[in-house]
Design a protein around this motif. Sequence first.
Motif, PDB file in Angstrom:
ATOM      1  N   TYR A 668      52.681 118.040  33.026  1.00  5.60           N
ATOM      2  CA  TYR A 668      52.550 119.013  31.935  1.00  5.60           C
ATOM      3  C   TYR A 668      53.810 119.143  31.080  1.00  5.60           C
ATOM      4  CZ  TYR A 668      48.478 120.388  34.639  1.00  5.60           C
ATOM      5  OH  TYR A 668      47.286 120.378  35.322  1.00  5.60           O
ATOM      6  N   ILE A 671      58.815 123.501  29.016  1.00 11.58           N
ATOM      7  CA  ILE A 671      58.884 124.378  27.842  1.00 11.58           C
ATOM      8  C   ILE A 671      60.357 124.598  27.541  1.00 11.58           C
ATOM      9  CG2 ILE A 671      58.428 126.699  26.967  1.00 11.58           C
ATOM     10  CD1 ILE A 671      55.863 126.701  28.570  1.00 11.58           C
ATOM     11  N   GLU A 708      54.002 125.437  23.372  1.00 17.40           N
ATOM     12  CA  GLU A 708      53.341 124.716  24.451  1.00 17.40           C
ATOM     13  C   GLU A 708      54.348 123.796  25.122  1.00 17.40           C
ATOM     14  OE1 GLU A 708      48.664 124.297  23.124  1.00 17.40           O
ATOM     15  OE2 GLU A 708      50.052 122.619  22.710  1.00 17.40           O
ATOM     16  N   SER A 709      53.991 123.370  26.335  1.00 20.77           N
ATOM     17  CA  SER A 709      54.837 122.412  27.035  1.00 20.77           C
ATOM     18  C   SER A 709      54.745 121.052  26.355  1.00 20.77           C
ATOM     19  CB  SER A 709      54.415 122.309  28.499  1.00 20.77           C
ATOM     20  OG  SER A 709      53.067 121.872  28.602  1.00 20.77           O
ATOM     21  N   ASP A 710      55.703 120.168  26.666  1.00 22.51           N
ATOM     22  CA  ASP A 710      55.803 118.915  25.939  1.00 22.51           C
ATOM     23  C   ASP A 710      55.274 117.712  26.737  1.00 22.51           C
ATOM     24  OD1 ASP A 710      59.404 118.401  26.523  1.00 22.51           O
ATOM     25  OD2 ASP A 710      57.698 118.610  27.881  1.00 22.51           O
ATOM     26  N   PRO A 714      49.703 119.226  27.491  1.00 23.70           N
ATOM     27  CA  PRO A 714      50.469 120.441  27.145  1.00 23.70           C
ATOM     28  C   PRO A 714      49.676 121.718  27.470  1.00 23.70           C
ATOM     29  CG  PRO A 714      49.671 119.346  25.158  1.00 23.70           C
ATOM     30  CD  PRO A 714      49.382 118.412  26.293  1.00 23.70           C
ATOM     31  N   LEU A 715      50.429 122.757  27.857  1.00 25.54           N
ATOM     32  CA  LEU A 715      49.842 124.056  28.186  1.00 25.54           C
ATOM     33  C   LEU A 715      50.614 125.144  27.471  1.00 25.54           C
ATOM     34  CD1 LEU A 715      49.427 123.730  32.070  1.00 25.54           C
ATOM     35  CD2 LEU A 715      47.587 123.668  30.371  1.00 25.54           C
ATOM     36  N   PRO A 716      49.922 126.194  26.999  1.00 29.18           N
ATOM     37  CA  PRO A 716      50.638 127.341  26.433  1.00 29.18           C
ATOM     38  C   PRO A 716      51.428 128.057  27.532  1.00 29.18           C
ATOM     39  CG  PRO A 716      48.301 127.807  26.620  1.00 29.18           C
ATOM     40  CD  PRO A 716      48.461 126.354  26.941  1.00 29.18           C
ATOM     41  N   THR A 717      52.394 128.856  27.116  1.00 32.82           N
ATOM     42  CA  THR A 717      53.374 129.423  28.054  1.00 32.82           C
ATOM     43  C   THR A 717      52.729 130.156  29.220  1.00 32.82           C
ATOM     44  OG1 THR A 717      55.033 129.622  26.311  1.00 32.82           O
ATOM     45  CG2 THR A 717      55.333 130.997  28.264  1.00 32.82           C
ATOM     46  N   GLN A 719      49.715 130.170  30.454  1.00 35.64           N
ATOM     47  CA  GLN A 719      48.910 129.306  31.315  1.00 35.64           C
ATOM     48  C   GLN A 719      49.804 128.339  32.102  1.00 35.64           C
ATOM     49  OE1 GLN A 719      45.802 127.268  29.212  1.00 35.64           O
ATOM     50  NE2 GLN A 719      44.993 126.262  31.029  1.00 35.64           N
ATOM     51  N   TYR A 720      50.866 127.897  31.473  1.00 34.78           N
ATOM     52  CA  TYR A 720      51.804 126.976  32.123  1.00 34.78           C
ATOM     53  C   TYR A 720      52.358 127.612  33.407  1.00 34.78           C
ATOM     54  CZ  TYR A 720      55.950 123.916  32.553  1.00 34.78           C
ATOM     55  OH  TYR A 720      56.900 123.041  32.988  1.00 34.78           O
TER      56      TYR A 720
END
Length: 959
Positions: A668, A671, A708-710, A714-717, A719-720
């Motif tokens: 994932y 961030i 979002e993660s790189d 990718p996931l938003p913060t 959810q990450y």
Amino acid sequence: MHLAPLPAIPHAAFDAWRDSLPSEVQGPVDEAAPTLGPLLESAPYLMSLAQAHAEWLTQMLTGDPDEAMAGILADVRSAGTEDLDETRLGVRLRIGKGRTALLAAVAETGGAWTTARATEVLADLADAALHSALDLLMRRAHERGLLAVPLEEATAANSGLALFALGKHGGRELNYSSDIDIVAFYDPGKGVLADPGEAGKTYSRMVQKLVALMEERREYGYVFRTDLRLRPDPGSTPVAISFDAALTYYEGRGQNWERAAWIKARPCAGDIAAGEGFLKELAPYVWRKHLDFATIADIQAMKRQINVSKKVGDIRVEGHNVKLGRGGIREIEFFAQTQQLIAGGRDASLRVRPTAEALDALARTSWIGFKTASDLKETYWFLRAVENRLQMLRDEQTHVMPETPEGVAVVARLMGFADKAEFEAAYRTALEQVSGYYSELFTEGDSLGVESGNLVFTGSDDDPGTLETLTRLGFADPSKASATVRKWHYGGYAATRTAAARAHLTELIPALLTTFGSSGNADEAMRKFDDFLSRLPGGVQFFALLRSHPQLMTLLVQFMASAPRMAEAVIRRAHVMDGLIDPAFADDVTRREVLIQKVDAFLKEGRTYEEVIDRARIIGQEQRFMICAGLLSGTIGARAAGEQFTALAETLVHRLFDAVLREFEARYGVIAGARAGLLGFGKMASREMTATSDLDFILLYDAPLDVESDGERPLPTSQYFTRLTQRLVAAITAPTAEGVLYEADMRLRPSGNAGPLATSLSGFLAYHRENAWTWEHLALSRARVVLAPEDLTRDIDTAIAETFARPRDAVKTIDDVVSMRALMARERKPKHDFDLKLVDGGLVDLEFIAQSAQLVAGAAIARPQAPVAEVLMRLEETGLVPEGGRLAQIHATYSIILQVMSAALPNPRSTEPWGQAFKELIAQLTNYPDFTRLEVDLKDMQAEVSAAAARWYEKAKGL
């Protein structure tokens, strides 16, 4: 004081300390720098003492060391007669101990004192501290109406209670960081007590309080670790028994090793006159009228057992045990004591306590040559000097030389050797000399025992000779025992099904049956072992382990009797016993850094994520088992066990978090600028975990919310971090082939189970500012960051501090606390009288006192997020709860019991009756003479806690 210089080394830390001193006192330090510099630079413990007692040290350096010691002893002795409470007396005693330790180290290494003189003053200090403490306790007993004498006669010397120093303390040759071995006997006819029928109870409580004063670690350290286990039958007797009871035991049941122990015994504190009278009565037991050559076999057996249990090896320097190793101090002591026991009954001149004096006496009476005596005395004090230097480095009761050349070089320099090779040569020469003299006295054979008779289990009929042997071993039903062994030989169980397993078992049978016989109930021990064997999945490796390490057999039988949870652990995972065969077990089980190193080394060999997860479970189970074994054997106390259980959990969580994060980021990404950490609650936070504790924690993060993660996915913060938390919880709790590591409890996150698994730092702060319930703030009062970058740790701690700094309605807060306790009492009732967490007046009530105090009086307490016991002590110091110190003592007793229950019982809350062996174990580990006395005292403690809680809540509403 004139000091000889030590070999020079750079000493930056010493120089920095010297420079911090006022200029007017630097002169004596500069003059002594050739000794003090290398000494303090090499010994962190001594440096800490020099810092704590700097002014006194500078004065001492300009005077006579004997006069300085006389001043210390005078102060310690007078402290007991002054109007001091336990706290202030404890400070005086601890200051006296610290200054004595510093003086002895400086004077001995600098040549102002011999090692003999240094060991003598340490013993004198122990005597004075014990006597002074007993003076105070006698005054306390008078205040409580327990004495029949006026106040001026309420003294240690008139107490009727004699404290006897045994071992090196008794011989006035105490090593630098030694325990003191004492026993306490009393004269019931002294007429001191108001109720003579309560003598045992009164004196035992006095001794327990005395030990607490000696061992309590507070400002200025501690006085002495104190061991009471050399008293008669320590597992079943009170800590203080009458003279008559002691004489009856020694005359009827005393063993040769106990005779040897009493060679050095002397009354050291309390009623010295009564103690001297007792020694005269005991003399016929210690000193037999006729030559007692049978003693040699027993003494040699003790030495051979030490060689087995401590894994003493061949003569070497690095890692050599200077006390127990081949050619070590113990061999010189045994050499002297054995011959004293043999001939001392006929020749009173041999009845001397110090080892060096005993060697002289043996030479004068022609038992040994004068050269032998001279050689052994010189070697004895050389080895004792080495031992002292090993111990003064860090105030550790160690006898093992460093494992590295650099470590040995430090000891060499403190012995005055600039050349390590020269020291090693001298050390080896000393060991070889001792070993030579010792081997001339003792010739060791292959067996320590004699043939006990037939042990034949072939055929279908009982062998009559075998039944006789089994009866002698202690079996009440020898026929059943014989049938059970034959069943094992027949391969009736999975563990005995293979020929190899049966071959190992056949070799084990004699030792196994002897172990059962020595357990106190041979038939019951065998029944439990048979049940254990019936459920063991395989036997070859297990039986081979027991053959190679016989001490494990005894330990296993003890577990079956008193700690069934430990026996169950062996059945499920036999590898958990591996750690017990480590020769360093007794030392390592107490050391956090060693535990962490072992976990890291084991996990490092995991090549894949799945292997790391499995290996975490393997090492976690093994180390939990090890800590439990240390706790139940008395090697470590309950507080140390809690710290080790917590250190284990934290280390495993750290390493699993790292492994999870690597896997997670590979999929994932990351961030940018994000930080994450774990906030622990409950026993994990206060470092009081038990063998069965869950992990209470929440994941906090600080990261931009609109990114979002790189990674590839990718996931938003939010959810990450939620998913990262899920992965971590699974890594900890998921059952694998190696079992479950821990259960995880995340209900203390904002909004509990209804809230997200991961919480932003800003959300955490807002929730506790605006929406949190009082119970959540109670839990937060002892929360601790267990994993996070340093800057995030500071931010979390700041957020918690802001939460507690806000004004609070004391009445509403306390009403909430009282209501919560009432709700808990209704909905979570205690299962039995020892369900000490939930009983009225139990652990929860102590925790609620401390935690509610943090909410309404946190500024006054000034110990943010501190453990319960520390808060209770502060409540006494601040005057908010005058009995806070007593509540802390009760908390310690509860903690011991709950730790032992968690370690020993499969289900501590089960209502199934406890076995007698477990009752004896729990009484022993709480330092009670019997389980019944413990039960009675617990009821009193619970009443004290309930009353204290009610008083506190009433006072707290007005704050």
